[in-house]
Design an enzyme around this catalytic site. Structure first.
Site, short mmCIF file in Angstrom:
data_model
loop_
_atom_site.label_atom_id
_atom_site.label_comp_id
_atom_site.label_asym_id
_atom_site.label_seq_id
_atom_site.Cartn_x
_atom_site.Cartn_y
_atom_site.Cartn_z
N ASP A 99 5.31 -15.86 -1.95
CA ASP A 99 5.60 -16.57 -3.19
C ASP A 99 4.95 -15.85 -4.36
O ASP A 99 3.95 -15.15 -4.20
CB ASP A 99 5.17 -18.03 -3.12
N GLU A 143 5.16 -23.34 -6.69
CA GLU A 143 4.34 -24.41 -7.26
C GLU A 143 5.17 -25.46 -7.99
O GLU A 143 4.65 -26.48 -8.41
CB GLU A 143 3.29 -23.82 -8.21
#
Length: 382
Positions: free
Chosen positions: A73, A132
């Site tokens: 990520d 996130e």
């Protein structure tokens, strides 16, 4: 087998990326940095596709029968950094406080290894935006760009401040919780502080609701089950002598099963409806981003754990079969569709994830590159 790259290169890459944290689907500088680095690698077996601010890389095997995937990520957090680094964030108010800078550098290190030393099977490297929030895994998984290179098995890691460097922690089954954001907006009637009987105070309503929400966990959830409701932020009112017309609660819900998540939400909705009646106000609920549990497929995870335990490594490794955590991770969407696992990588630091002082031990970067390069090579030889 050791990686054929200069180990210090990926520590420097991590530091470069640490300077440019960006929020989900805004990772333009990050994507450019990653693309420039990938372009510097031998290109004979590489194909690159761009999906929004993410990147998908196909590494063609020498005699492929399967395809393995690795995901990193790439987004940062809206946190003002408070570390002692001389390479602190250059974007005020934003920080890589969840270790995605390490995740990216590790991903690039593994990719570099296989660009230089191809293996039999195909590989897909996924540099995923918006972990996130608002959630990049689900739409990326569904995109046409990935469809041609969909892995048969997929792997990822997450840094763990609580474990020392050299620790690998994971387990079959559920590792991370189901998660949901929670936003509740309350609307009443504002007024002068001296005349409360002419107004309808939403600060009072918000305070009552926060207390009521905690009864969902203590009185509606089986004590042998686990769930969390946390209200992390309350906004209400405009001035000390004005009764608040609106208030907003912001929080998160965590559970270890989808069924418990549904129960928690139904009880929240019932309590909020009761507040509307009791306090003569209007309320709106928004669940924001929802993430699936991270559920490690038992056979694939067991194979990895046995390999870590039984293999001689270049540096000593400690394998821990850990307990599940209430952490949220949208890698769960990948694991819902593709067998695989995620594991915790020890980075030994006193400050936890999402903390402004987080300073992971960078020795974990080259350790993880070596670990996953050798594991993927071993997998391809089976």
């Amino acid at each position: 087998m050791s990686i054929a790259v200069n180990p210090s290169r990926f520590v420097q890459i991590r530091r470069d990326l640490h300077k440019i944290p960006e929020l989900g689907f805004q990772e333009f500088k990050t994507q450019r940095y990653l693309l420039d680095y990938i372009a510097s690698l031998p290109q004979e077996r590489l194909e690159v596709r761009i999906w929004r601010t993410g990147i998908i890389v196909n590494v063609k095997g020498t005699a492929p029968k399967r395809r393995f995937g690795y995901r990193a990520d790439i987004d940062g957090l809206p946190i003002t950094e408070d570390t002692g680094y001389d390479f602190r964030s250059e974007h005020p108010g934003f920080m890589h406080a969840c270790g995605h800078d390490l995740h990216m550098s590790i991903g690039l290190g593994i990719l570099t290894h296989f660009a230089q030393q191809p293996i039999r099977d195909n590989l897909t490297f996924i540099f995923q935006p918006a972990e996130e929030g608002p959630g990049g895994a689900k739409p990326m998984l569904e995109c046409e760009d990935l469809r041609d290179w969909m892995p048969d098995e997929i792997f990822a890691l997450h840094i763990a401040p609580e474990y020392p460097v050299g620790t690998v922690a994971t387990k079959p089954g559920i590792l991370f919780a189901n998660t949901s954001e929670l936003f509740i907006t309350l609307t009443g009637k504002g007024g002068h502080a001296a005349f409360p009987h002419n107004a309808n105070d939403m600060v009072i309503t918000a305070c009552q609701l926060v207390g009521q929400l905690q009864t969902v966990i203590s009185r509606n959830i089986n004590p042998l089950d686990s769930a969390v409701i946390t209200i992390g932020k309350i906004d209400g009112g405009t001035k000390q002598n004005i009764i608040a017309e609106t208030a907003r609660l912001e929080g998160t819900i965590r559970s270890l099963s989808a069924e418990t998540m549904a129960l928690v939400k139904s009880r929240i909705e019932a309590l909020v409806a009761g507040m509307e009646t009791a306090f003569a106000c209007k309320a709106e609920i928004d669940y924001g981003a929802n993430y699936r549990q991270v559920f490690n497929e038992a056979d694939v995870t067991g194979q990895f754990m046995n390999w870590v335990r039984d293999t001689d490594h270049s540096v000593p490794l400690q394998l821990i079969e850990c307990t599940e955590a209430m952490t949220g991770e949208d890698f769960g969407y990948f694991l819902e569709a593709i067998p695989g696992f995620m594991f915790w990588l020890g980075v030994g630091t006193p400050y936890g994830l999402h903390h402004a002082k987080l300073e992971p031990d960078e020795r974990a970067i080259d350790l993880a590159i070596d670990l996953m390069s050798r594991f993927l090579t071993w997998k391809s030889e089976q």
